[in-house]
Design an enzyme around this catalytic site. Structure first.
Site, PDB file in Angstrom:
ATOM      1  N   ASN A 152       0.783  -1.236   0.000  1.00 45.38           N
ATOM      2  CA  ASN A 152       0.000   0.000   0.000  1.00 45.38           C
ATOM      3  C   ASN A 152       0.812   1.281   0.000  1.00 45.38           C
ATOM      4  O   ASN A 152       0.257   2.356  -0.130  1.00 45.38           O
ATOM      5  CB  ASN A 152      -0.970   0.025   1.193  1.00 45.38           C
ATOM      6  CG  ASN A 152      -2.233  -0.757   0.886  1.00 45.38           C
ATOM      7  OD1 ASN A 152      -2.401  -1.277  -0.205  1.00 45.38           O
ATOM      8  ND2 ASN A 152      -3.121  -0.834   1.856  1.00 45.38           N
ATOM      9  N   GLU A 170      -2.120  -0.024  -8.130  1.00 44.28           N
ATOM     10  CA  GLU A 170      -3.540  -0.152  -7.787  1.00 44.28           C
ATOM     11  C   GLU A 170      -4.169   1.231  -7.759  1.00 44.28           C
ATOM     12  O   GLU A 170      -5.248   1.460  -8.298  1.00 44.28           O
ATOM     13  CB  GLU A 170      -3.666  -0.818  -6.410  1.00 44.28           C
ATOM     14  CG  GLU A 170      -5.088  -1.087  -5.962  1.00 44.28           C
ATOM     15  CD  GLU A 170      -5.136  -1.676  -4.552  1.00 44.28           C
ATOM     16  OE1 GLU A 170      -5.801  -2.695  -4.361  1.00 44.28           O
ATOM     17  OE2 GLU A 170      -4.495  -1.111  -3.643  1.00 44.28           O
ATOM     18  N   TRP A 216     -11.136  -7.449  11.375  1.00 52.44           N
ATOM     19  CA  TRP A 216     -10.395  -7.171  10.141  1.00 52.44           C
ATOM     20  C   TRP A 216      -8.895  -7.257  10.440  1.00 52.44           C
ATOM     21  O   TRP A 216      -8.186  -8.025   9.819  1.00 52.44           O
ATOM     22  CB  TRP A 216     -10.792  -5.800   9.579  1.00 52.44           C
ATOM     23  CG  TRP A 216      -9.836  -5.345   8.524  1.00 52.44           C
ATOM     24  CD1 TRP A 216      -9.769  -5.800   7.231  1.00 52.44           C
ATOM     25  CD2 TRP A 216      -8.791  -4.387   8.667  1.00 52.44           C
ATOM     26  NE1 TRP A 216      -8.717  -5.179   6.571  1.00 52.44           N
ATOM     27  CE2 TRP A 216      -8.116  -4.309   7.428  1.00 52.44           C
ATOM     28  CE3 TRP A 216      -8.352  -3.584   9.732  1.00 52.44           C
ATOM     29  CZ2 TRP A 216      -7.033  -3.457   7.218  1.00 52.44           C
ATOM     30  CZ3 TRP A 216      -7.269  -2.739   9.528  1.00 52.44           C
ATOM     31  CH2 TRP A 216      -6.619  -2.677   8.274  1.00 52.44           C
ATOM     32  N   ARG A 248     -15.575  -2.277   5.477  1.00 54.28           N
ATOM     33  CA  ARG A 248     -15.112  -3.469   4.789  1.00 54.28           C
ATOM     34  C   ARG A 248     -16.310  -4.263   4.278  1.00 54.28           C
ATOM     35  O   ARG A 248     -17.453  -3.960   4.625  1.00 54.28           O
ATOM     36  CB  ARG A 248     -14.305  -4.362   5.760  1.00 54.28           C
ATOM     37  CG  ARG A 248     -12.957  -3.785   6.162  1.00 54.28           C
ATOM     38  CD  ARG A 248     -11.994  -3.729   4.991  1.00 54.28           C
ATOM     39  NE  ARG A 248     -10.703  -3.111   5.293  1.00 54.28           N
ATOM     40  CZ  ARG A 248     -10.403  -1.825   5.092  1.00 54.28           C
ATOM     41  NH1 ARG A 248     -11.306  -0.990   4.619  1.00 54.28           N
ATOM     42  NH2 ARG A 248      -9.183  -1.362   5.362  1.00 54.28           N
ATOM     43  N   ASP A 293      -7.604 -11.291  -4.641  1.00 55.48           N
ATOM     44  CA  ASP A 293      -7.569 -10.231  -3.628  1.00 55.48           C
ATOM     45  C   ASP A 293      -7.960 -10.798  -2.261  1.00 55.48           C
ATOM     46  O   ASP A 293      -7.296 -10.542  -1.252  1.00 55.48           O
ATOM     47  CB  ASP A 293      -8.525  -9.117  -4.075  1.00 55.48           C
ATOM     48  CG  ASP A 293      -8.487  -7.913  -3.148  1.00 55.48           C
ATOM     49  OD1 ASP A 293      -7.390  -7.550  -2.703  1.00 55.48           O
ATOM     50  OD2 ASP A 293      -9.565  -7.344  -2.881  1.00 55.48           O
ATOM     51  N   HIS A 340      -1.697   1.978   9.649  1.00 52.61           N
ATOM     52  CA  HIS A 340      -2.777   2.068   8.662  1.00 52.61           C
ATOM     53  C   HIS A 340      -3.401   3.451   8.780  1.00 52.61           C
ATOM     54  O   HIS A 340      -2.688   4.432   8.785  1.00 52.61           O
ATOM     55  CB  HIS A 340      -3.778   0.925   8.936  1.00 52.61           C
ATOM     56  CG  HIS A 340      -4.389   0.384   7.688  1.00 52.61           C
ATOM     57  ND1 HIS A 340      -5.437   1.011   7.065  1.00 52.61           N
ATOM     58  CD2 HIS A 340      -4.119  -0.707   6.949  1.00 52.61           C
ATOM     59  CE1 HIS A 340      -5.778   0.314   5.986  1.00 52.61           C
ATOM     60  NE2 HIS A 340      -4.993  -0.739   5.887  1.00 52.61           N
ATOM     61  N   SER A 359       2.380  -2.042   5.207  1.00 57.36           N
ATOM     62  CA  SER A 359       3.381  -3.095   5.378  1.00 57.36           C
ATOM     63  C   SER A 359       4.777  -2.633   4.975  1.00 57.36           C
ATOM     64  O   SER A 359       5.754  -2.828   5.702  1.00 57.36           O
ATOM     65  CB  SER A 359       2.988  -4.327   4.559  1.00 57.36           C
ATOM     66  OG  SER A 359       2.927  -4.002   3.179  1.00 57.36           O
TER      67      SER A 359
END
Ligand SMILES: Cc1cc2nc3c(=O)[nH]c(=O)nc-3n(C[C@H](O)[C@H](O)[C@H](O)COP(=O)(O)OP(=O)(O)OC[C@H]3O[C@@H](n4cnc5c(N)ncnc54)[C@H](O)[C@@H]3O)c2cc1C
Ligand code: SF4
Ligand code: SF4
Lengths: 630, 147
Positions: A63, A127, A217, A248, A351, A388, A436
């Site tokens: 990400n 992405e 999650w 989500r 995914d 995050h 990450s």
């Protein structure tokens, strides 16, 4: 004591605690500098490194990739994005430091064997602006392998749960913990300690109950050890009010990133309305942050939640529409169209199979094919994860070249306010959206910085043996309590003399959910509910002394909950202190429903003093360092 | 229960010190019942359904049964993990089956070299460079802010 526990002492230079993305980054980096300068580096993880931490299942995207060499983005672009998404509250120096190093970690992942998607020209498949697509089932296996190869198996301790920091003269001088497999108590003595034990899940009541309670999650084994460890060491903490509530796929919590960014999907309410359009006016209440692009994640949540509260739910991810739109270009050429549909189907399943297998199973169990019908999405429960879209964690020093001369610098990058104690990943605050890859890079920054600290402060301080003995007794006390009292009732589960960890967790979760803005109250709270929470929290804290465990497995759960409780308390104190609503969608102070830039464009910091055992909560300035404007 | 062990297939990893599933689980849930020589998931309500245990089991003795509070019965998602790819067999409740195969790594297991081949001479702990930089950045130097 019910059993005999051997004490094992390990003396090292640098102790890395955790085995996740941050710790693996720290390990490869510190192993290098350690070898060069003759320092010993030791790592300890409560699980086993190939699958431990939040990346254990795998991921389908990296990400954070800035793409500096490709000339795609600048470091300042990233700072602007992160600060905007956090409604103006982030540390420019920390975010920039990660941004300038993260591409290096990603290039190393690729060399180690991580399959990054490539297009026909051999370029990475992006992405969105900052993300790269990967086939990441073995992401963690690969990253851990490099870390192990760098450190050597002999310097790694797996299945040891770290309970407490060791402190001497105001410095952190190591840690203690217990083996979850053997009757061994570990004492790690170190010249510097790097905390990277991940984030916190399980503070709030989960939406799923019974057996499904583990389907959070973020993983249920992120239990607040980073927050506890740094707080107990007396480190200044920051942004403890900033929780993350992800939207989500409903129930199984399949991530939405690929659907929004790669597949360009829309989310709509039950009437087919796009709440981002119908509720656009609401954004105007949030000043400049309501008008920036991309719209901050919490504001997007907020608009969806308004629809749900008005009875316009469920919300849907329009997967079938998105896939149809992407395949449209191939209409007329039946073969090409079929091929495109097949590859989109593959991508959609990969995914989830890469990072949220439960969602793939839920699709199959409810006969959902994403190209045929929409899936529900919903808000999850709140989590604490500063890697995050959360931001809570230790207040750390910035790097010298960016931060020197400001309030953000005290000698060593990523050092907390406690000398010798470093933090990275979910453990460090105010540099969110590192994910990450950025966490790995941050671990490397912290690992190198800790080696530098050791070279310049090369003394091993030791605590008195009596202190260690006392810590050992405290560690195993829950076993003793169980042994002493369990015979009193015929059912050891119900006993007036103690509380078992599972029930303790339920009590914490109920309190936080109902009074501190959990999912059941649509993330709302006010000063009266917070006062009530504080009152009940005191009882909970007292009862935490009566946590009991029948065996070592349950002892692990006891300690996880002791750790969680501190994350919860610091959150309660921070949301009480910040007298405004800055992050609707994450939480709303209904008695202070608007943003207050004049008084609250600042960090909320706090500290627990190990000497006086008292908390203080106070403000720290947000400094504009690189002239990033909105 | 989320992950579960098929009694007939589990051989307790032949009584080794740590079984493959015990070694893998990031939440320490897998436990070997030495009397029966069978593994069990100690607390399904804390299972993340990450399938690390399922992928690791040499006997294919583990599977997943969706969370009972929201997953209808009858479907399955079975992985078969090789050295460079993973195969998934997804069975729907209505009987439909789909198979997927994805790569998992491009190098030999165990072969990850820490610096990834980005070797730097003359490194200095006081410089801005991390140990493989600047070459691993594919840039001449690490960015810094010029006022
Ligand atoms: C479902 C999901 C999807 C995600 N999607 C993406 C994505 O697409 N792209 C992306 O880049 N990122 C993604 N992330 C985020 C990424 O996983 C995290 O940002 C990252 O793993 C954080 O790293 P960390 O080192 O701080 O924590 P972790 O990786 O969680 O590591 C924590 C470590 O600490 C250990 N530990 C914990 N407590 C103790 C203790 N008391 N004693 C000893 N050891 C302890 C754990 O065993 C573990 O090894 C996702 C995460 C999840 C869960
Ligand atoms: S890995 Fe498989 S065979 Fe081995 S103990 Fe676990 S379930 Fe049984
Ligand atoms: S699915 Fe994951 S969390 Fe559940 S038992 Fe297996 S390894 Fe542990």
């Amino acid at each position: 004591m019910p059993m005999n526990f051997e004490t094992v002492e390990v003396t090292t230079d640098l102790l890395i605690i955790g085995g996740g993305m941050g710790a693996c980054g720290a390990a490869v980096e510190a192993a290098y500098w350690g070898k060069k300068h003759g320092l010993k580096v030791t790592l300890v993880d409560k699980a086993s490194m190939p699958r431990s931490g939040a990346v254990g299942m795998g991921l389908s995207a990296i990400n954070l990739y800035v793409g500096l060499a490709e000339g795609r983005n600048t470091v300042q672009d990233y700072v602007r994005y992160v600060k905007g998404d956090m409604m103006g509250i982030a540390r420019d120096d920390l975010v920039a430091n990660i941004a300038r190093h993260v591409d290096s970690s990603v290039h190393m992942f690729e060399k180690w064997g991580l399959p990054l998607w490539k297009d026909e020209e051999g370029n990475y498949v992006h992405e969105g602006k900052w993300q790269l697509m990967i086939s990441g089932e073995s992401y963690k296996v690969i990253v851990a392998e490099a870390a192990k190869n760098a450190l050597g198996e002999e310097n790694i301790y797996e299945r040891v749960f770290i309970t407490e920091p060791l402190l001497k003269d105001g410095k952190c001088v190591g840690a203690v913990g217990f083996s979850v497999r053997e009757n061994k108590f570990y004492v790690f003595k170190a010249k510097a300690t790097l905390c990277a034990m991940g984030g916190t899940v399980g503070v709030f009541k989960p939406k799923s109950t019974g057996e499904g309670a583990g389907r959070s999650w973020y993983p249920p084994f992120s239990t607040g050890s980073s927050a506890y460890f740094t707080m107990k060491a007396g480190a200044e903490m920051s942004s403890q009010e900033v929780r993350f509530v992800p939207i989500r796929f409903k129930d199984a919590y399949g991530p939405v990133g690929a659907w929004f960014l790669l597949f360009k999907s829309r989310a709509t309410n039950a009437m087919g309305e796009n709440y981002m359009e119908t509720r656009a006016d609401e954004l105007k209440k949030f000043g400049v942050y309501g008008s920036i692009k991309p719209i901050p994640a919490n504001l997007r949540n907020h608009l969806g939640l308004l629809d749900v509260q008005e009875g316009k739910g469920p919300l849907f991810m329009r997967t079938e529409e998105a896939i149809a739109n992407l395949a449209k270009a191939y209409e007329g050429d039946e073969k090409a169209f079929k091929k495109k549909m097949k590859s989109l189907e593959n991508e959609a399943w990969e995914d989830f199979l890469d990072m949220t297998i439960a969602q793939a199973l839920l699709w199959a169990a409810t006969n959902v094919q994403p190209e045929e019908r929409s899936s529900e999405i919903a808000a999850a429960e709140p989590y604490f994860i500063s890697s995050h879209s959360g931001s809570s964690g230790a207040w750390i020093s910035g790097p010298e070249d960016l931060s020197a001369g400001s309030d953000y610098f005290w000698g060593y990058a990523n050092m907390t306010t406690v000398p010798g104690l470093f933090a990275a990943g979910d453990a460090s605050g105010n540099c969110p959206h590192k994910f990450s890859s950025g966490t790995h890079a941050e671990g490397r920054i912290a690992g190198k910085s800790a080696c530098k600290y050791i070279l310049e402060n090369n003394t091993l301080l030791e605590v008195e043996p009596s202190v260690v003995e006392e810590m050992k007794a405290i560690t195993y006390k829950p076993l003793e309590i169980y042994e002493q009292y369990s015979g009193f009732s015929t059912d050891p589960q119900v006993n007036p003399n103690y509380i078992l960890p599972k029930q303790f967790m339920f009590r914490l979760q109920k309190l936080m959910d109902e009074y501190v803005g959990g999912a059941n109250v649509y993330f709302c709270m006010n000063s009266a509910s917070l006062e009530r929470a504080a009152e009940l929290f005191e009882f909970l804290k007292e009862d935490s002394e009566k946590l009991a465990a029948k065996d070592i497995y349950e002892l692990l759960r006891v300690w996880e909950n002791k750790h969680r409780m501190w994350q919860a308390e610091s959150h309660l104190r921070a949301v009480t202190f910040r007298d405004e609503t800055r992050w609707p969608g994450y939480y709303i102070r209904t008695d202070k429903p608007v943003i207050d830039e004049e008084n609250w464009h600042c960090f909320v910091n706090m500290k627990w003093d190990p000497q006086t055992k008292e908390w203080s909560v106070f403000k720290r300035p947000v400094i504009d360092m690189f002239d990033v404007k909105f | 229960m989320p992950s579960f062990v098929i009694a007939e297939k589990c051989d307790g990893c032949k009584g080794q010190d740590k079984t493959a599933c015990m070694y893998a689980c990031p939440n320490d849930l897998m436990f070997l019942d030495k009397e029966r020589m069978k593994a069990v998931n100690l607390d399904p309500s804390q299972c993340w359904e990450c399938l690390c245990c399922v992928k690791a089991c040499p006997q294919q003795a583990m599977d997943l049964r969706g969370y009972a509070d929201f997953v209808p019965l009858g479907a399955s998602c079975v992985p078969l993990r090789g050295s460079d790819s993973i195969m998934w067999t997804v069975k729907f409740r209505n009987g439909m089956t789909k198979r997927f195969k994805f790569p998992i790594r491009t190098t030999e297991e165990g072969s990850a070299v820490p610096d990834g081949g980005f070797v730097e001479e003359n490194t200095d702990i006081n410089s801005l460079n991390l140990f493989s930089e600047p070459s691993s950045l594919k840039l001449p130097a690490v960015w810094t802010y010029k006022k």
